[in-house]
Write an enzyme that holds these catalytic residues in place. Sequence first.
Site, short mmCIF file in Angstrom:
data_model
loop_
_atom_site.label_atom_id
_atom_site.label_comp_id
_atom_site.label_asym_id
_atom_site.label_seq_id
_atom_site.Cartn_x
_atom_site.Cartn_y
_atom_site.Cartn_z
N PRO A 87 -10.88 -25.59 -40.88
CA PRO A 87 -9.45 -25.52 -40.56
C PRO A 87 -8.71 -24.47 -41.36
O PRO A 87 -7.61 -24.07 -41.00
CB PRO A 87 -8.95 -26.93 -40.89
CG PRO A 87 -10.15 -27.80 -40.90
CD PRO A 87 -11.27 -26.93 -41.37
N GLU A 114 -15.13 -34.23 -44.83
CA GLU A 114 -13.91 -33.77 -45.48
C GLU A 114 -13.90 -32.26 -45.67
O GLU A 114 -12.88 -31.66 -45.94
CB GLU A 114 -13.76 -34.47 -46.84
CG GLU A 114 -12.38 -34.39 -47.45
CD GLU A 114 -11.31 -35.09 -46.62
OE1 GLU A 114 -10.13 -34.75 -46.75
OE2 GLU A 114 -11.68 -36.00 -45.83
N ARG A 152 -20.08 -14.00 -23.27
CA ARG A 152 -19.59 -13.44 -22.01
C ARG A 152 -19.18 -11.97 -22.15
O ARG A 152 -19.03 -11.27 -21.15
CB ARG A 152 -18.43 -14.27 -21.46
CG ARG A 152 -17.14 -14.16 -22.24
CD ARG A 152 -16.10 -15.16 -21.77
NE ARG A 152 -15.85 -15.05 -20.35
CZ ARG A 152 -15.00 -14.19 -19.80
NH1 ARG A 152 -14.35 -13.32 -20.58
NH2 ARG A 152 -14.81 -14.15 -18.50
N ASP A 168 -8.73 -10.09 -17.81
CA ASP A 168 -8.60 -11.44 -18.35
C ASP A 168 -7.34 -11.56 -19.21
O ASP A 168 -6.90 -10.61 -19.83
CB ASP A 168 -9.80 -11.79 -19.24
CG ASP A 168 -11.03 -12.17 -18.43
OD1 ASP A 168 -10.88 -12.43 -17.22
OD2 ASP A 168 -12.13 -12.21 -19.01
#
Length: 252
Positions: A87, A114, A152, A168
């Site tokens: 994160p 954690e 991709r 895109d």
Amino acid sequence: MRIDILTVFPDMFGPVLAAGIVGKAIRNRLADVRVHDLREFTHDRHRSTDDSPFGGGPGMVMLPGPLFEAVSSLGAGPDAAVVALTPQGRPFDQRAAERLAALERIVLICGRYEGIDERVIEQLATEEISTGDYVVSGGEVPAMLIVDAVVRLLPGALGHSEEALADDSHTSGLLQHPQYTRPADFEGLPVPDVLLSGNHAVIAQWRRREALRRTLERRPDMLAEAELSSEDIHVLRALGWKSPTPRPSQEA
């Protein structure tokens, strides 16, 4: 390209790596994606990959030993990207996908619990990546997302659809224009007439205008980095764009 994934839940990846564009690219040997069970690099009878944090606190922390041993066993070399999925990492976006797609080797470390022992982050990982400002149970789903976004982009991965890459959302610098297909009228909801006109220049102009409109309405922050022509700027101002310092693209 080779991608190695280190995880305590290797069984999560099978269906994802077998399906769609990623599966086809793997079968065509455009990408070599290998999933490694981190528990194979443990040496205690419980096959432990985590332990309590020093200093106390809730949760468990991923041990450095299995991760260092696992990465060492891969022989990835100094040019490989060793990515810790955490994160605290830099946000993953299309530019990051393009950067990773240009590499020959990527190692993805799926965080859990954690967090990961900081010595792994400081000494082993070359970067940290986060796929968004939300909380998930571990790095496995983010790893799947990164693999899909990167694979991709590999030459040949999209086959005849490769020209669609430039159109895109995010790849073009704008959100994509609205798309329609048959029937031309679905339960009283018609396709815009311009798309049925056969005039490709007018269609292209409409699509660009709608991409600008959609980006302004939904992601105006993207306009600060988008390459905009003088006509784009004129359209945006007519739509109510208030930016005083638009950045025009270089025009021939």
